[in-house]
Design an enzyme around this catalytic site. Structure first.
Site, PDB file in Angstrom:
ATOM      1  N   LEU A 174       0.850  -1.188   0.000  1.00  0.00           N
ATOM      2  CA  LEU A 174       0.000   0.000   0.000  1.00  0.00           C
ATOM      3  C   LEU A 174       0.884   1.235   0.000  1.00  0.00           C
ATOM      4  CD1 LEU A 174      -2.815  -1.027   2.530  1.00  0.00           C
ATOM      5  CD2 LEU A 174      -2.539  -1.614   0.110  1.00  0.00           C
ATOM      6  N   ASP A 175       1.076   1.787  -1.180  1.00  0.00           N
ATOM      7  CA  ASP A 175       2.013   2.894  -1.364  1.00  0.00           C
ATOM      8  C   ASP A 175       1.488   4.177  -0.740  1.00  0.00           C
ATOM      9  OD1 ASP A 175       4.356   4.193  -2.769  1.00  0.00           O
ATOM     10  OD2 ASP A 175       2.701   5.267  -3.733  1.00  0.00           O
ATOM     11  N   ALA A 176       2.362   4.854   0.025  1.00  0.00           N
ATOM     12  CA  ALA A 176       2.046   6.173   0.601  1.00  0.00           C
ATOM     13  C   ALA A 176       0.734   6.187   1.361  1.00  0.00           C
ATOM     14  CB  ALA A 176       2.032   7.240  -0.501  1.00  0.00           C
ATOM     15  N   ILE A 177       0.394   5.076   1.965  1.00  0.00           N
ATOM     16  CA  ILE A 177      -0.921   4.923   2.601  1.00  0.00           C
ATOM     17  C   ILE A 177      -1.132   5.906   3.753  1.00  0.00           C
ATOM     18  CG2 ILE A 177      -0.086   3.109   4.162  1.00  0.00           C
ATOM     19  CD1 ILE A 177      -3.563   3.209   2.488  1.00  0.00           C
TER      20      ILE A 177
END
Length: 546
Positions: free
Chosen positions: A203-206
Site C-alpha cells: 500500500l504505497d504512501a498509505i
C-alpha cells in the site's frame, strides 16, 4: 458498470497465523531493471531470476508495472493494464507462478494524465468527484508534506477553476476516499491483481490517504480504518494474501500500522537503513541498539520487512527522534561526499530539512566519517546485509544491492531526478559478464550474499517471528540472540561494525557448555568456552548450537 466477481468460495483467514518463515527472501526490482534487446523486460527479468536466483529468492516485488507519466511508475495512468514497454499480464502471471509476487497498490494518488482526471476536468463520470479539492484560501499550514512543491494545483475544468490536492507532485493528484465510488474502483483493481497471482499488496504512501485540512492529514484514524477495511477485503478473497504498508515516517507512527494484528500483516522497518548506515560509518552501534531494544516483537500474524536500500533512497524521517539533528546532518553531508544527493521536505516554519538520501548503497558504504576510502567498502557492505539477514523480520534486497551496483550519474543527468542515481538499468549481457568475472566486484558481492542467504534459509532461529534479544558486548559490536520457537536452536549474532579489530570473551556470551557451538558462517567450532573471539573489521559470526 461491470460487477465484481463474487462466485469464488470464501476461505476464512487464520487469526495470528504466520504466512512466512525463514526461507522467505524478497527481491525489489523495476520491471526493466534488467534489459535485453530481443525480448520484453518482464521476460528478461523472469529468465534472469530463474537462472541465477531461483534457489535463494522466492519473492519478487515488481515496482509499478502499469502505464505511467512520471515518478518511474508511481504516477499511474491505468491501474488495470501492464505497461506495453514491459510486457503484458501473461508475463506477470508467469512470474507469479514461480515466485511470491508483490505489487504496488498506488492508492493515494493517480496520474494527472489518467482517464479519471481527464473526466474530472471534463466533469464526467467516472472521475469528476474522485479527487480531493480545497479552496485556494484554505489554511493548510498544519498539513505534513514530504515535498517542497505547493500542495494545491490550480486546474481549469468545464465548471471553472478548481484546486486539487497533490501531496507528492502536480502530476500525482490525490484520490478522494470520502467518495465510496473510489473505494469500489480499488476493490475491482484488487480483485484483478489477485486473479493475476499477486500475493503481496504494498500500500504505497498509505499514511497520507485521508485528508482533513484542519489536521496534519497524515496517519489519521480514518486512514487506519481504511487499512483495516482493505485487509478484510483482501484476506477474505485469499487467506494467504499479505498487506504491506509503505509508511516512510517516524518509527512510533510506523509501528501503529500493525494495529492489533488487524491492519498490515507486514510493515517496512524504515528506521533500520539510516540507523545501520549511521552505525557503520561511525563505528558505534549505540543508537542502533537503543532503537532495537525499543522495538516490540511482532506478534504472530505480523512481521517486519527488513531492507537497507530501495528504489527511493534512504529515508531520514524514520531516524528522527533516534538520531539528533546534528547526527542526521553529518550523515547527509558524508553521503554527499560519497557522490550521493539529498532530497528535501518543507517544514511548517518554511525551513527545509533532509528527507531522503539518494545514493547506491555500495557507494554509501565507501568509507567512514574518519576515512573517506579505507579499502573496507566490500566488507562493510557484506556486514550490513549479514545483519539484515539475521534480524527479526523478512529480508528484502533491492536488486542493485545483490550486484553491488554503483551510482548511476548518467541516468541522474538524463532525468535530473535525484532518485535516478540508484535506478540503474543493466543490459543482461553486461550483467552476466560482470557476474562471471572471477576478479570482479559484482561477482564477489553476488556470491557472498548468495552464501549468506543460503545459510539463513536453513536456520529455524531466523524465522521472522523467532525470539530476539539485544546483547551488550561493547559499542563497536552489534550483537543479538535469536531462538527458534521450540527453543531447539539458539544463534548468537555478533557483528563488528567498526574498522578496528575487536575481541569478545566467549564467557560474555553465556553459551551453554553442554551444547556444540559453531559459527554458521566460517564453520569454526568453539570447544573451549573460556576462549576469546577475535573479529576483524566488519567481520560477523553467527554462533549456533545446531
Amino acid at each position: 458498470m461491470s460487477t465484481m466477481r463474487l462466485d469464488r468460495a470464501v476461505e476464512q483467514p487464520t487469526p495470528h497465523g504466520n504466512l512466512w518463515d525463514q526461507a522467505d527472501i524478497i527481491a525489489i526490482t523495476y520491471g526493466d531493471s534488467i534489459r535485453s534487446a530481443d525480448e520484453k523486460p518482464l521476460q528478461t527479468l523472469h529468465r534472469f531470476f530463474n537462472r541465477h536466483l531461483r534457489g535463494s529468492i522466492n519473492g519478487i516485488h515488481i515496482l509499478p508495472f502499469f502505464p505511467w507519466s512520471s515518478d518511474d511508475g508511481f504516477s499511474v495512468i491505468d491501474y488495470t493494464s501492464v505497461n506495453e514497454g514491459l510486457g503484458d499480464w501473461r508475463d506477470i502471471k508467469a512470474i507469479a507462478r514461480d515466485y511470491n509476487l508483490m505489487a504496488d497498490l498506488v492508492i493515494n494518488h493517480c496520474s494527472a494524465r489518467s482517464r479519471w482526471f481527464e473526466n474530472f476536468k471534463a466533469r464526467l463520470d467516472p472521475g469528476q468527484d474522485y479527487f480531493v479539492e480545497a479552496d485556494a484560501g484554505t489554511d493548510l499550514s498544519r498539513v505534513v508534506r514530504p515535498r517542497t512543491s505547493p500542495l494545491l494545483k490550480a486546474v481549469e475544468t468545464l465548471a471553472g477553476q478548481r484546486h486539487v490536492w497533490c501531496t507528492f507532485s502536480h502530476d500525482q493528484v490525490d484520490l478522494n476516499f470520502r467518495n465510496p465510488a473510489v473505494l469500489i474502483e480499488f476493490a475491482r483493481i484488487i480483485r484483478q491483481y489477485l486473479d493475476a497471482g499477486v500475493k503481496l499488496f504494498r500500500l504505497d504512501a498509505i499514511a497520507f490517504l485521508w485528508k482533513d485540512p484542519t489536521t496534519s492529514s497524515i496517519n489519521l484514524p480514518e486512514t487506519h480504518e481504511m487499512v483495516r477495511l482493505l485487509r478484510t477485503l483482501i484476506e477474505h478473497c485469499d487467506k494467504n494474501a499479505i498487506i504491506i504498508t509503505e509508511t516512510n515516517i517516524p518509527n512510533r507512527e510506523n509501528l501503529a500500522y500493525f494495529g492489533n494484528a488487524n491492519e498490515a500483516h507486514v510493515i517496512y522497518n524504515f528506521s533500520l537503513p539510516p540507523l545501520l548506515l549511521h552505525a557503520l560509518v561511525c563505528g558505534d552501534a549505540r543508537h542502533l541498539k537503543t532503537w532495537m531494544m525499543s522495538m516490540p516483537p511482532a506478534q504472530n500474524g505480523t512481521a517486519y520487512l527488513n531492507f537497507l536500500a530501495s528504489h527511493d533512497g534512504i529515508g531520514l524521517r524514520p531516524a528522527e527522534g533516534l538520531l539528533s539533528t546534528e547526527e542526521i546532518d553529518r550523515l547527509a553531508g558524508l553521503m554527499q561526499r560519497f557522490g550521493g544527493r539529498i532530497s528535501w521536505r518543507a517544514l511548517e516554519s518554511g525551513e527545509n530539512r533532509p528527507y531522503e538520501i539518494n545514493i547506491a548503497l555500495f557507494d554509501a558504504l565507501k568509507g567512514t566519517l574518519a576515512c573517506a576510502d579505507d579499502g573496507l567498502q566490500l566488507e562493510r557492505f557484506i556486514c550490513a546485509h549479514t545483519i539484515m539477514l539475521a534480524l527479526e523480520g523478512i529480508p528484502a534486497f533491492y536488486i542493485h544491492s545483490l550486484f553491488g551496483t554503483r551510482n548511476d550519474y548518467q541516468r541522474l543527468e538524463h532525468t535530473s531526478q535525484n532518485r535516478s542515481i540508484n535506478r540503474h538499468q543493466w543490459d543482461i549481457g553486461r550483467l552476466e559478464a560482470a557476474l562471471s568475472d572471477p576478479d570482479g566486484q559484482h561477482r564477489e558481492v553476488f556470491e557472498r550474499l548468495q552464501t549468506m542467504i543460503t545459510i539463513r534459509r536453513g536456520q529455524a532461529a531466523f524465522h521472522p517471528n523467532a525470539t530476539q534479544f539485544t546483547m551488550h558486548v561493547g559499542s563497536a559490536i552489534f550483537a543479538f540472540w535469536r531462538q527458534s520457537s521450540n527453543r531447539g536452536q539458539s544463534i548468537f549474532c555478533l557483528h563488528n561494525i567498526s574498522d578496528v579489530t575487536q575481541t569478545v570473551p566467549l564467557a560474555d556470551i553465556n553459551l551453554i557448555e553442554l551444547d556444540d557451538w559453531h559459527d554458521l558462517i566460517s564453520g569454526e567450532r568453539y570447544s573451549n568456552l573460556q576462549d576469546t573471539i577475535t573479529l576483524r573489521p566488519y567481520q560477523c559470526v553467527w554462533i549456533s548450537n545446531r
